[in-house]
Design an enzyme around this catalytic site. Structure first.
Site, PDB file in Angstrom:
ATOM      1  N   ARG A  32       3.423 -11.736   3.568  1.00  0.00           N
ATOM      2  CA  ARG A  32       4.729 -12.398   3.503  1.00  0.00           C
ATOM      3  C   ARG A  32       5.292 -12.674   4.896  1.00  0.00           C
ATOM      4  O   ARG A  32       6.083 -13.596   5.072  1.00  0.00           O
ATOM      5  CB  ARG A  32       5.693 -11.589   2.626  1.00  0.00           C
ATOM      6  CG  ARG A  32       5.322 -11.688   1.137  1.00  0.00           C
ATOM      7  CD  ARG A  32       6.114 -10.725   0.277  1.00  0.00           C
ATOM      8  NE  ARG A  32       5.865  -9.334   0.603  1.00  0.00           N
ATOM      9  CZ  ARG A  32       4.836  -8.605   0.153  1.00  0.00           C
ATOM     10  NH1 ARG A  32       3.958  -9.148  -0.655  1.00  0.00           N
ATOM     11  NH2 ARG A  32       4.695  -7.347   0.504  1.00  0.00           N
ATOM     12  N   GLU A  59      -0.341   6.108   3.017  1.00  0.00           N
ATOM     13  CA  GLU A  59      -0.071   7.353   2.307  1.00  0.00           C
ATOM     14  C   GLU A  59      -1.360   8.146   2.085  1.00  0.00           C
ATOM     15  O   GLU A  59      -1.380   9.356   2.208  1.00  0.00           O
ATOM     16  CB  GLU A  59       0.601   7.045   0.966  1.00  0.00           C
ATOM     17  CG  GLU A  59       1.105   8.283   0.253  1.00  0.00           C
ATOM     18  CD  GLU A  59       1.913   7.957  -0.979  1.00  0.00           C
ATOM     19  OE1 GLU A  59       2.238   8.899  -1.703  1.00  0.00           O
ATOM     20  OE2 GLU A  59       2.212   6.771  -1.219  1.00  0.00           O
TER      21      GLU A  59
END
Length: 179
Positions: free
Chosen positions: A62, A99
């Protein structure tokens, strides 16, 4: 209604995506609205309009959409920071923490000339991993960072704080609490 609220209202929140407990902030609803898209780009440019910006770096994916529009407004070139293996020329790479594991992004070695002034643009700053890696790449190729501009900041995840601690000017149009 404030400008911030009007833009926030155009962001779609999707609970439990991409995994349970996460609220995904989807800016495609903001981008598809002509007035919202124009307002977003104008407001991303505003803090940096008085700086001489030679290149805008957009982080996949994006950040390409927003960064290209910001570069156009600033009369600057555009540089994509892409996922590994997507660029066809000689590249520099930087890893960042996820993560569960690591990922990496790349830029062409000849995308920024030494001393060119660079603005980093992306849709969202969360932990700051991909933004930090993109900034590392800009510095590797000799660029000077004038700032970082994001549509959304998730301050609870600390990314904008980490970038400021590194000495970068950071601006975001809106904040959302949580993940």
């Amino acid at each position: 209604m404030s400008q911030n609220q009007a833009l926030r209202d155009r962001v779609r929140s999707i609970p439990d995506y991409p995994k349970p407990g996460i609220v995904f902030r989807d800016i495609t609803t903001l981008l598809q609205d002509p007035a919202g898209f124009r307002e977003t780009v104008d407001r991303l440019v505003a803090p940096f309009g008085t700086h001489e910006v030679d290149k805008v770096v957009g982080v996949e994916a994006r950040g390409f959409i927003i960064g290209g529009a910001v570069a156009h407004q600033l009369h600057a070139g555009f540089v994509p920071a892409r996922k590994m293996g997507k660029l066809p020329w000689e590249t520099v790479s930087a890893e960042y923490e996820l993560e569960y594991g690591t990922d990496a992004i790349q830029m062409h070695t000849d995308c920024i000339d030494k001393g060119e002034r660079v603005l980093l643009v992306d849709d969202l700053i969360a932990t700051g991993g991909s933004a930090g890696a993109a900034l590392d790449l800009v510095e590797q190729v000799g660029g000077e960072i004038v700032g970082c501009s994001f549509v959304i900041d998730l301050p609870d995840l600390g990314g904008s704080t980490r970038l400021r601690e590194r000495g970068y000017q950071v601006s975001a149009l809106m904040e959302f609490e949580g993940d």
